[in-house]
Design a protein around this motif. Structure first.
Motif, PDB file in Angstrom:
ATOM      1  N   ARG A 164      63.814 -90.636 -96.075  1.00  0.00           N
ATOM      2  CA  ARG A 164      65.013 -91.459 -96.243  1.00  0.00           C
ATOM      3  C   ARG A 164      66.261 -90.686 -95.825  1.00  0.00           C
ATOM      4  O   ARG A 164      67.102 -91.195 -95.070  1.00  0.00           O
ATOM      5  CB  ARG A 164      65.140 -91.914 -97.704  1.00  0.00           C
ATOM      6  CG  ARG A 164      66.258 -92.923 -97.959  1.00  0.00           C
ATOM      7  CD  ARG A 164      66.489 -93.129 -99.453  1.00  0.00           C
ATOM      8  NE  ARG A 164      67.152 -91.974-100.033  1.00  0.00           N
ATOM      9  CZ  ARG A 164      68.486 -91.811-100.030  1.00  0.00           C
ATOM     10  NH1 ARG A 164      69.275 -92.722 -99.497  1.00  0.00           N
ATOM     11  NH2 ARG A 164      69.012 -90.729-100.572  1.00  0.00           N
ATOM     12  N   SER A 219      59.759 -98.694 -96.495  1.00  0.00           N
ATOM     13  CA  SER A 219      60.692 -99.340 -97.421  1.00  0.00           C
ATOM     14  C   SER A 219      61.923 -98.472 -97.652  1.00  0.00           C
ATOM     15  O   SER A 219      63.067 -98.972 -97.617  1.00  0.00           O
ATOM     16  CB  SER A 219      60.011 -99.615 -98.771  1.00  0.00           C
ATOM     17  OG  SER A 219      59.026-100.611 -98.664  1.00  0.00           O
ATOM     18  N   THR A 222      64.066 -98.340 -94.259  1.00  0.00           N
ATOM     19  CA  THR A 222      64.749 -99.593 -93.920  1.00  0.00           C
ATOM     20  C   THR A 222      65.853 -99.904 -94.931  1.00  0.00           C
ATOM     21  O   THR A 222      66.906-100.430 -94.559  1.00  0.00           O
ATOM     22  CB  THR A 222      63.765-100.771 -93.830  1.00  0.00           C
ATOM     23  OG1 THR A 222      63.006-100.862 -95.047  1.00  0.00           O
ATOM     24  CG2 THR A 222      62.811-100.589 -92.652  1.00  0.00           C
ATOM     25  N   ASP A 223      65.631 -99.580 -96.199  1.00  0.00           N
ATOM     26  CA  ASP A 223      66.686 -99.760 -97.198  1.00  0.00           C
ATOM     27  C   ASP A 223      67.886 -98.879 -96.884  1.00  0.00           C
ATOM     28  O   ASP A 223      69.032 -99.261 -97.138  1.00  0.00           O
ATOM     29  CB  ASP A 223      66.163 -99.439 -98.601  1.00  0.00           C
ATOM     30  CG  ASP A 223      65.243-100.511 -99.156  1.00  0.00           C
ATOM     31  OD1 ASP A 223      65.168-101.604 -98.553  1.00  0.00           O
ATOM     32  OD2 ASP A 223      64.598-100.248-100.191  1.00  0.00           O
ATOM     33  N   HIS A 262      58.105-105.909 -93.041  1.00  0.00           N
ATOM     34  CA  HIS A 262      59.329-105.118 -93.192  1.00  0.00           C
ATOM     35  C   HIS A 262      60.382-105.469 -92.129  1.00  0.00           C
ATOM     36  O   HIS A 262      61.502-104.950 -92.186  1.00  0.00           O
ATOM     37  CB  HIS A 262      59.008-103.622 -93.107  1.00  0.00           C
ATOM     38  CG  HIS A 262      58.361-103.068 -94.340  1.00  0.00           C
ATOM     39  ND1 HIS A 262      59.064-102.820 -95.502  1.00  0.00           N
ATOM     40  CD2 HIS A 262      57.078-102.695 -94.598  1.00  0.00           C
ATOM     41  CE1 HIS A 262      58.244-102.312 -96.416  1.00  0.00           C
ATOM     42  NE2 HIS A 262      57.032-102.236 -95.893  1.00  0.00           N
TER      43      HIS A 262
END
Length: 370
Positions: A164, A219, A222-223, A262
């Motif tokens: 992330r 996840s 993309t967040d 997604h």
């Protein structure tokens, strides 16, 4: 014959000039000791900015994610600043560039990760796999990988957070997006494939469990930066670096369907590309096309005619040309005009500085005979 390759295409909010992709290729020229991108790499990528899309060489998300000597990272301030030079140079030439985020997992050696033991889905050593280490010369020294330790739940959470943060760092460095490296036997692939994942918790066993790590990483990314700036690379039928799946067609069709949920911007399929390698079955390509509705990229042993045919048949939207981009910085122009494709020099693929990186010329028309 090649007109299909030169149609513009939308990629999220981006509009690309053509459908030719420069795929990720390890070149091992990062500055030491920081593993930072540098002016040499900026020149290299800028020379190739006429590609519709450039995907950088694999870029480790943490010190533990490093598998080979002299590969770049994207977790420190020095590394972000180095990549900013690259993105500025590519954008100045009108190019589009994504960073490939990479964690090698077990495909490493303690010499490359500060003396630590590599980590993986399971404590299984990859057989007959070597990586290169810095042996104090310009020539890489090759060593066998070692047995990894199985990742704990805390390890998994930590690595997901590193992915992330690396995605955020890539955007800070000026990249147009990122490609998640889930192919070629590296960490995410080690979770996906049945023979490299022998876990008995929620990350192992059945197919849904083996896809869980991929799901959670995507996840998180993309967040963080938006699905329209995220691509994923898979290698369904390769057995690179010792990862094997017992039913790859089922596994990777399911992976494509998962990624479709997604809404990632593209799926990049690395086909087997060694001599005499089997073709990817047409039925499998059709199944992937049905499972994934975004932009679909293929790479592996394509020439211009085969690439255009894949697009015209609706099997692919873009095509990656790997080795030809090494030795042909102007590859799109060569394809468009039918100019000869120059061969690369294998001995200069890794390390060695400018030689074999930025000294390949663009095509020059022979002077007209008087």
């Amino acid at each position: 014959m090649t007109d299909a390759l030169f149609q513009p295409i939308k990629l999220g909010k981006l509009t690309l000039n053509n459908r030719i992709v420069m795929p990720p290729m390890t070149r091992s020229r990062a500055s030491q000791p920081d593993d930072a991108a540098n002016d040499l790499m900026a020149t290299y990528y800028a020379q190739r900015a006429s590609a519709g899309l450039i995907v950088t060489e694999g870029t480790q998300i943490s010190p533990m994610g490093k598998g080979y000597a002299w590969t770049p990272g994207i977790y420190s301030e020095a590394q972000i600043a180095g990549w900013q030079k690259v993105t500025d140079a590519v954008h100045a030439k009108g190019g589009t560039i994504f960073a490939q985020l990479w964690h090698v997992g077990r495909v490493s050696h303690p010499d490359n990760i500060g003396g630590k033991q590599p980590i993986s889905s399971s404590a299984i050593q990859a057989e007959n796999v070597k990586v290169f280490v810095d042996n104090g010369t310009d020539e890489p020294g090759f060593v066998d990988v070692v047995e990894p330790r199985e990742m704990t739940h805390d390890d998994i959470k930590q690595v997901i957070e590193q992915y992330r943060q690396a995605a955020l760092n890539a955007i800070e460095a000026g990249f147009d997006g990122i490609e998640l490296h889930a192919a070629n036997g590296y960490l995410i692939n080690q979770f996906i494939d049945s023979e490299s994942n022998k876990r008995t918790d929620e990350y192992g066993g059945c197919l849904e469990n083996r896809l869980r790590f991929l799901d959670e990483v995507v996840s998180a990314i993309t967040d963080a930066i938006g699905a329209d700036r995220v691509g994923v690379r898979l290698a369904p039928l390769t057995t690179l670096n010792g990862t094997v799946d017992s039913d790859p067609i089922t596994t990777y069709t399911a992976a494509a369907a998962l990624l479709n949920k997604h809404n990632i911007v593209y799926l990049h399929i690395a086909e087997v590309d060694w001599d005499d390698a089997p073709e990817t079955p047409l039925s499998f390509k059709q199944a992937l096309r049905e499972a994934f509705t975004g932009t679909l990229i293929y790479a592996g042993r394509y020439n211009s005619e085969k690439a255009a045919a894949a697009i015209n048949q609706g099997l692919a939207d873009m095509i990656g040309f790997g080795r030809p981009f090494v030795s042909n910085p102007d590859l799109p122009a060569r394809i468009k005009h039918g100019y000869p494709i120059a061969p690369h020099v294998p001995e200069t693929l890794f390390g060695r500085g400018a030689q074999g990186l930025i000294d390949y010329p663009s095509y020059q028309m022979p002077e007209q005979a008087e």
